[in-house]
Each structure stands twice: as C-alpha cells, then as structure tokens.
Write a protein that holds these residues in place. Sequence first.
Motif, PDB file in Angstrom:
ATOM      1  N   PRO A 170      40.006  43.867  37.704  1.00  0.00           N
ATOM      2  CA  PRO A 170      40.917  44.745  36.955  1.00  0.00           C
ATOM      3  C   PRO A 170      40.233  45.745  36.048  1.00  0.00           C
ATOM      4  O   PRO A 170      40.907  46.447  35.282  1.00  0.00           O
ATOM      5  CB  PRO A 170      41.713  43.723  36.128  1.00  0.00           C
ATOM      6  CG  PRO A 170      40.748  42.637  35.841  1.00  0.00           C
ATOM      7  CD  PRO A 170      39.917  42.516  37.085  1.00  0.00           C
ATOM      8  N   GLY A 171      38.916  45.853  36.067  1.00  0.00           N
ATOM      9  CA  GLY A 171      38.221  46.859  35.288  1.00  0.00           C
ATOM     10  C   GLY A 171      38.096  46.490  33.821  1.00  0.00           C
ATOM     11  O   GLY A 171      38.427  45.390  33.389  1.00  0.00           O
ATOM     12  N   ALA A 172      37.614  47.465  33.033  1.00  0.00           N
ATOM     13  CA  ALA A 172      37.340  47.224  31.615  1.00  0.00           C
ATOM     14  C   ALA A 172      38.590  46.812  30.858  1.00  0.00           C
ATOM     15  O   ALA A 172      38.555  45.920  29.999  1.00  0.00           O
ATOM     16  CB  ALA A 172      36.718  48.469  30.986  1.00  0.00           C
ATOM     17  N   ALA A 173      39.727  47.448  31.145  1.00  0.00           N
ATOM     18  CA  ALA A 173      40.964  47.142  30.414  1.00  0.00           C
ATOM     19  C   ALA A 173      41.388  45.697  30.636  1.00  0.00           C
ATOM     20  O   ALA A 173      41.799  45.008  29.691  1.00  0.00           O
ATOM     21  CB  ALA A 173      42.075  48.099  30.842  1.00  0.00           C
ATOM     22  N   GLY A 174      41.311  45.234  31.878  1.00  0.00           N
ATOM     23  CA  GLY A 174      41.712  43.862  32.162  1.00  0.00           C
ATOM     24  C   GLY A 174      40.711  42.840  31.687  1.00  0.00           C
ATOM     25  O   GLY A 174      41.068  41.821  31.090  1.00  0.00           O
ATOM     26  N   LEU A 175      39.420  43.109  31.905  1.00  0.00           N
ATOM     27  CA  LEU A 175      38.390  42.146  31.522  1.00  0.00           C
ATOM     28  C   LEU A 175      38.234  42.050  30.010  1.00  0.00           C
ATOM     29  O   LEU A 175      37.781  41.021  29.502  1.00  0.00           O
ATOM     30  CB  LEU A 175      37.047  42.529  32.148  1.00  0.00           C
ATOM     31  CG  LEU A 175      36.947  42.479  33.669  1.00  0.00           C
ATOM     32  CD1 LEU A 175      35.520  42.783  34.109  1.00  0.00           C
ATOM     33  CD2 LEU A 175      37.390  41.128  34.220  1.00  0.00           C
ATOM     34  N   GLY A 176      38.608  43.114  29.295  1.00  0.00           N
ATOM     35  CA  GLY A 176      38.457  43.112  27.847  1.00  0.00           C
ATOM     36  C   GLY A 176      39.303  42.078  27.145  1.00  0.00           C
ATOM     37  O   GLY A 176      39.071  41.781  25.958  1.00  0.00           O
ATOM     38  N   LYS A 177      40.260  41.513  27.839  1.00  0.00           N
ATOM     39  CA  LYS A 177      41.112  40.469  27.257  1.00  0.00           C
ATOM     40  C   LYS A 177      41.189  39.238  28.152  1.00  0.00           C
ATOM     41  O   LYS A 177      42.079  38.400  28.000  1.00  0.00           O
ATOM     42  CB  LYS A 177      42.512  41.016  26.993  1.00  0.00           C
ATOM     43  CG  LYS A 177      43.154  41.681  28.195  1.00  0.00           C
ATOM     44  CD  LYS A 177      44.417  42.447  27.803  1.00  0.00           C
ATOM     45  CE  LYS A 177      44.984  43.206  29.010  1.00  0.00           C
ATOM     46  NZ  LYS A 177      46.143  44.045  28.644  1.00  0.00           N
ATOM     47  N   SER A 178      40.214  39.103  29.054  1.00  0.00           N
ATOM     48  CA  SER A 178      40.222  37.993  30.005  1.00  0.00           C
ATOM     49  C   SER A 178      39.406  36.820  29.479  1.00  0.00           C
ATOM     50  O   SER A 178      38.377  36.996  28.826  1.00  0.00           O
ATOM     51  CB  SER A 178      39.651  38.443  31.353  1.00  0.00           C
ATOM     52  OG  SER A 178      39.472  37.345  32.226  1.00  0.00           O
ATOM     53  N   GLY A 179      39.851  35.619  29.804  1.00  0.00           N
ATOM     54  CA  GLY A 179      39.094  34.425  29.469  1.00  0.00           C
ATOM     55  C   GLY A 179      38.189  33.980  30.595  1.00  0.00           C
ATOM     56  O   GLY A 179      37.405  33.053  30.445  1.00  0.00           O
ATOM     57  N   GLU A 180      38.303  34.629  31.745  1.00  0.00           N
ATOM     58  CA  GLU A 180      37.536  34.219  32.931  1.00  0.00           C
ATOM     59  C   GLU A 180      37.192  35.450  33.775  1.00  0.00           C
ATOM     60  O   GLU A 180      37.677  35.618  34.891  1.00  0.00           O
ATOM     61  CB  GLU A 180      38.346  33.220  33.755  1.00  0.00           C
ATOM     62  CG  GLU A 180      39.805  33.589  33.919  1.00  0.00           C
ATOM     63  CD  GLU A 180      40.673  32.458  34.431  1.00  0.00           C
ATOM     64  OE1 GLU A 180      41.620  32.747  35.185  1.00  0.00           O
ATOM     65  OE2 GLU A 180      40.386  31.300  34.087  1.00  0.00           O
ATOM     66  N   PRO A 181      36.327  36.345  33.269  1.00  0.00           N
ATOM     67  CA  PRO A 181      36.039  37.605  33.955  1.00  0.00           C
ATOM     68  C   PRO A 181      35.414  37.433  35.331  1.00  0.00           C
ATOM     69  O   PRO A 181      35.739  38.183  36.260  1.00  0.00           O
ATOM     70  CB  PRO A 181      35.071  38.306  32.997  1.00  0.00           C
ATOM     71  CG  PRO A 181      34.459  37.207  32.191  1.00  0.00           C
ATOM     72  CD  PRO A 181      35.557  36.208  32.018  1.00  0.00           C
ATOM     73  N   LEU A 182      34.523  36.467  35.489  1.00  0.00           N
ATOM     74  CA  LEU A 182      33.905  36.279  36.788  1.00  0.00           C
ATOM     75  C   LEU A 182      34.929  35.805  37.813  1.00  0.00           C
ATOM     76  O   LEU A 182      34.931  36.250  38.965  1.00  0.00           O
ATOM     77  CB  LEU A 182      32.755  35.267  36.692  1.00  0.00           C
ATOM     78  CG  LEU A 182      31.815  35.250  37.897  1.00  0.00           C
ATOM     79  CD1 LEU A 182      30.985  36.524  37.951  1.00  0.00           C
ATOM     80  CD2 LEU A 182      30.906  34.036  37.866  1.00  0.00           C
ATOM     81  N   LEU A 183      35.823  34.935  37.384  1.00  0.00           N
ATOM     82  CA  LEU A 183      36.895  34.490  38.281  1.00  0.00           C
ATOM     83  C   LEU A 183      37.801  35.655  38.665  1.00  0.00           C
ATOM     84  O   LEU A 183      38.245  35.757  39.813  1.00  0.00           O
ATOM     85  CB  LEU A 183      37.717  33.395  37.603  1.00  0.00           C
ATOM     86  CG  LEU A 183      37.312  31.954  37.885  1.00  0.00           C
ATOM     87  CD1 LEU A 183      38.226  30.995  37.149  1.00  0.00           C
ATOM     88  CD2 LEU A 183      37.328  31.664  39.368  1.00  0.00           C
ATOM     89  N   ASP A 184      38.091  36.531  37.695  1.00  0.00           N
ATOM     90  CA  ASP A 184      38.897  37.711  38.006  1.00  0.00           C
ATOM     91  C   ASP A 184      38.220  38.553  39.076  1.00  0.00           C
ATOM     92  O   ASP A 184      38.877  39.077  39.980  1.00  0.00           O
ATOM     93  CB  ASP A 184      39.110  38.554  36.739  1.00  0.00           C
ATOM     94  CG  ASP A 184      40.090  37.911  35.766  1.00  0.00           C
ATOM     95  OD1 ASP A 184      40.908  37.078  36.221  1.00  0.00           O
ATOM     96  OD2 ASP A 184      40.031  38.223  34.566  1.00  0.00           O
ATOM     97  N   GLY A 185      36.894  38.661  38.968  1.00  0.00           N
ATOM     98  CA  GLY A 185      36.156  39.405  39.977  1.00  0.00           C
ATOM     99  C   GLY A 185      36.214  38.742  41.344  1.00  0.00           C
ATOM    100  O   GLY A 185      36.421  39.411  42.359  1.00  0.00           O
ATOM    101  N   PHE A 186      36.052  37.419  41.377  1.00  0.00           N
ATOM    102  CA  PHE A 186      36.139  36.693  42.642  1.00  0.00           C
ATOM    103  C   PHE A 186      37.538  36.826  43.254  1.00  0.00           C
ATOM    104  O   PHE A 186      37.679  36.939  44.482  1.00  0.00           O
ATOM    105  CB  PHE A 186      35.803  35.218  42.429  1.00  0.00           C
ATOM    106  CG  PHE A 186      34.340  34.908  42.536  1.00  0.00           C
ATOM    107  CD1 PHE A 186      33.611  35.289  43.660  1.00  0.00           C
ATOM    108  CD2 PHE A 186      33.683  34.209  41.533  1.00  0.00           C
ATOM    109  CE1 PHE A 186      32.258  34.996  43.769  1.00  0.00           C
ATOM    110  CE2 PHE A 186      32.335  33.913  41.628  1.00  0.00           C
ATOM    111  CZ  PHE A 186      31.614  34.309  42.756  1.00  0.00           C
ATOM    112  N   ARG A 187      38.559  36.797  42.407  1.00  0.00           N
ATOM    113  CA  ARG A 187      39.935  36.945  42.928  1.00  0.00           C
ATOM    114  C   ARG A 187      40.123  38.321  43.556  1.00  0.00           C
ATOM    115  O   ARG A 187      40.804  38.458  44.584  1.00  0.00           O
ATOM    116  CB  ARG A 187      40.941  36.734  41.796  1.00  0.00           C
ATOM    117  CG  ARG A 187      41.022  35.305  41.286  1.00  0.00           C
ATOM    118  CD  ARG A 187      42.158  35.157  40.275  1.00  0.00           C
ATOM    119  NE  ARG A 187      42.199  33.820  39.698  1.00  0.00           N
ATOM    120  CZ  ARG A 187      41.857  33.515  38.455  1.00  0.00           C
ATOM    121  NH1 ARG A 187      41.440  34.471  37.638  1.00  0.00           N
ATOM    122  NH2 ARG A 187      41.925  32.272  38.012  1.00  0.00           N
TER     123      ARG A 187
END
Length: 511
Positions: free
Chosen positions: A294-311
Amino acid sequence: MSVGQGNPGVHAPPAGVQNAAGVTYTTVDQNYFEARRLKRHARVWSLWALGVGAVISGHYSGWNLGLANGFGAMFFATIIIAIMYLGLTFSLAEMSPALPHTGGAYSFARTSMGPWAGYVTGIAENIEFVLTPAVIVFFISSYLSAIFETAPAFQPVYWVLCYALFVGLNIIGVELSFKVTVGVTVAALAVLGFFYVSVLFSGQFDFSRWALNIGPDGAELPNGGGPFLPMGIGSILASLPFAVWLFLAIEQLPLAAEESHDPQRDMPKGIIAGILTLIASAFLVLFLNTGIAPGAAGLGKSGEPLLDGFRTLFGTDIAKILAAIAVIGLIASFHTIIFAFGRQIYSLSRAGYFPSALSVTHGERKTPYVALIAGAILGLLVMLIIWFSLGADSGGALIGGTLLNMAVAGAMLAYFMQGMSYVVLKKKFPNLHRPYKSPFGVAGAVICMVIAAVTLYFQLTDSVFRTAVIGVVVYYAVMMAYFLLVGRHKLILSPEEEFALTKGESEYKSY
C-alpha cells in the motif's frame, strides 16, 4: 574453556576504604569467581549472527511508522542514523578488543571516566536490553494470535511461553544458544532476501506511485507522484527514532567478549560485518517495501509492513503462512537480546553494582542463569502490570509504543556515553594496546554523540515520546538511589574493575 575468574586483590583499594570516587571495594576470594565463570565458544560467524539477529526484527516492523512523515523524511533519517551507527560500531570495534570484558559499554565508561559513569552507562543499556525483548515478544504474541485465532486476553500466555522457551535455550548452554542464534538469523535474512527478490521480479514496484503517495497535508494521494519531503525538512527529525529500529541492539556484541575464543581478532570483524549487513538490508527494505502497495501512506500506520508487502505480492489467502514466516525475524531478535540482558546484568552484578547473587552461573553449563531469569521476570512484570492495569487495548498501545520508545531513549543515552568513552580513552590512555583502530577515529565517535543527543532531544520535545523519557528518568532515579545508598559500598574487583584500576594506572597518573 571457562573464563571470568578475575584476579582479586591486585592493586585493589584496601577493603572497606572509600577511594576518590566515593566507592568501596569488598574483598572476595577465588570461590566468588569460580561460581561466576563463563565458557568460550563464539567466533566471527557467531558474533556476526548475534549482532544481526538482535536487530533484524526492526526490518520486519517498527521502522515503517516513520513513513507517516513521508518517504523522504524516512530516507534521510535512515542515512543520518546509519552514520551514527557507523561511528558507534567502529568505535566499539576498537574499544572491545582493547577491553575484552563482558561489561561492554559499562566497562568502556568505567575505564575512561570512573565508576559513576560506568554505572550510568550500564543502567542506560539495562533499560534498552530489558525492555526491547518485552516489546518484541508483544509483537510475537500478536502474530501468534492471528495464526492460531486466539483471543487478545490470551496474549500474556504467549509472553510467558516465549520467555520460558528462549531463556531456557540460553541457560542450557552457550553452544546451543549460538547455534540457535545463527539458525534464526540466517532464516530471518533469507525471508527478507526472498521478499526483496520477489519485489524486483514482480513487476509491481513503482516508486513514484507508492513511495510518494503522501501529500503535504498528510493525506494519501491515490495516484502517487507527491513531493519527496511532503512535511518539510523538519519532518526528518520526527523520523529519527523510527530509523533507529533498523539498527537498534547491534551494540550488544561486546557483551560476548568473554565467550569469544579470540575477541581481539574476531570482535572487530563480527561488528563491522554485522553493521554492513544491516545497512544493506535497511535500505533494501525501505525502498522495496515502500515501493509496492500500500505504499508510504499505508505502511506509515501498519503494524506488519512486511506482511503487507507479501500480501500485495502473493494475495491474502496465505496470510497465516506469511505471518508464521514473519515471526522468524521477531524470534531472532528476541532470542539474541535475551542473551544480551543476561550478560549485561551478569557483568554489573559480578562487579557489585547490582546485587552479586545475580551473577552466579550454572555449575555445569557456565551460563548466567540467575541474570537471565531476573531480566526475563523484570520485563514480564512490567508488561503484565501495564496489561492488567490498563486493559488489553490501552495496555497493548502502551507496550508497543511507550516501552518501545523507552528502549530507544535508553539506547541514545548509552550511545552518547560510549562515544564519550571512546574520546576520553583516546586522550587519557593513548598507549593502550588497540588490536584494531577505527578509521573514523574521534570524529566518528563525536558524530555518534551528536546524532544520539539530537534524537534524544527530539524525544524530550515531542509529546508522543515524552512519557517514555519520563519513564526512563524515574527508573534512573530509583537505580541511582540504590547505588548511592548500597551499591557503591559493595564493589568487587571483577575483570572490568581490575582493568580500570591497574592496566591504565600508569597512564592515568601521567594524564
């Protein structure tokens, strides 16, 4: 081969007599050190794994919260913090083989500036190393809750089980501890490497579209193409504490000096290889994780950025498998920082700064089991008090936020003191045998001190972090009161103390 016996009585101040620093040394016999022996095992490969493993969870989560200020802010903050850690680690690469004791940062400050400075530095590291695994195990429990679909109220059970398992592995023996360290560190890096390669070959990487999708007002830009520094130059300072998570705890390596076969040769190699590995991975995860949805906006409030990337790369159907994979990085750091707080408490206790009973080692395995258990209980106790007094939601936010920043505040103070130790050692003990010399010299240590001070200052002035810093101040007040009233009257001539009082004595007199 066992180590850690000390040499009591050599040039020691008379028992019961205060020296100029207002401390009193207690005479002990050889049995005291026989009960506090360690065993040598580590070589370069193990030391590299210990340093990288302690940090690697920060490449899985935590760093990304700095993206809320925009990609450019996090990018420049990472450069600044990487420079600070280069100055720190190369200074440690010089100091550690010159003073090859388990005390690490406390030992450097003790030799260069006396027992009070040594204790102040030791407490700063104690805060960092006791609280950091508490934060990490909280994140581990969150992942496990998602994998096994357990209720939030079950999370404290995961904490207890994780501490019991990994403290147990550290107690069983240094050989097993380092084998686990190497295994989980390599696995954690392999997961990151797989992610990096997957991003590069996925065709989904679009830097402008995703990394630059934050506008000047902080709102998400649907099509990206926003400014590199949407919040301005000042936002770089706001991202500094988050960039620290990409490198936090590499400085624990000197704590393994007395368990290394050849610390004078291997310690510099392990530290330098570790920081170079982490710098490479830090910039890869910053660019590649942020350059896809989800890019900087999404990762900036994510608790699991690497998982977001894998998804993004593989879809959500395998979310549980991805979560299980992501736990590897958290486990690597949890296990290795447990090693760190065990040795850090052990060294301060062996020298009498903490109650000496904490430094007793296992009779057969020669591991500091009392210190390991004490550090685990302290970290668990803090978490349980917060959790059950505030409830799951508020307690979880405090553990994942305030405790995290207390660890960072403790680290910044410890870095400042270690940089100062390097500068003073160079001036006060110019003839001290140094098997390795930092190419950055005093300049590198000073730069480390300045950046650490700026980062800590920002924490003091930002309301989000101020509570954490206040918590550090309160802990310091309690521990300094203990030392003033009790600890300073019970110091013992441990290897760190003996070195400070004897090896540098002639140079000190001429200073």
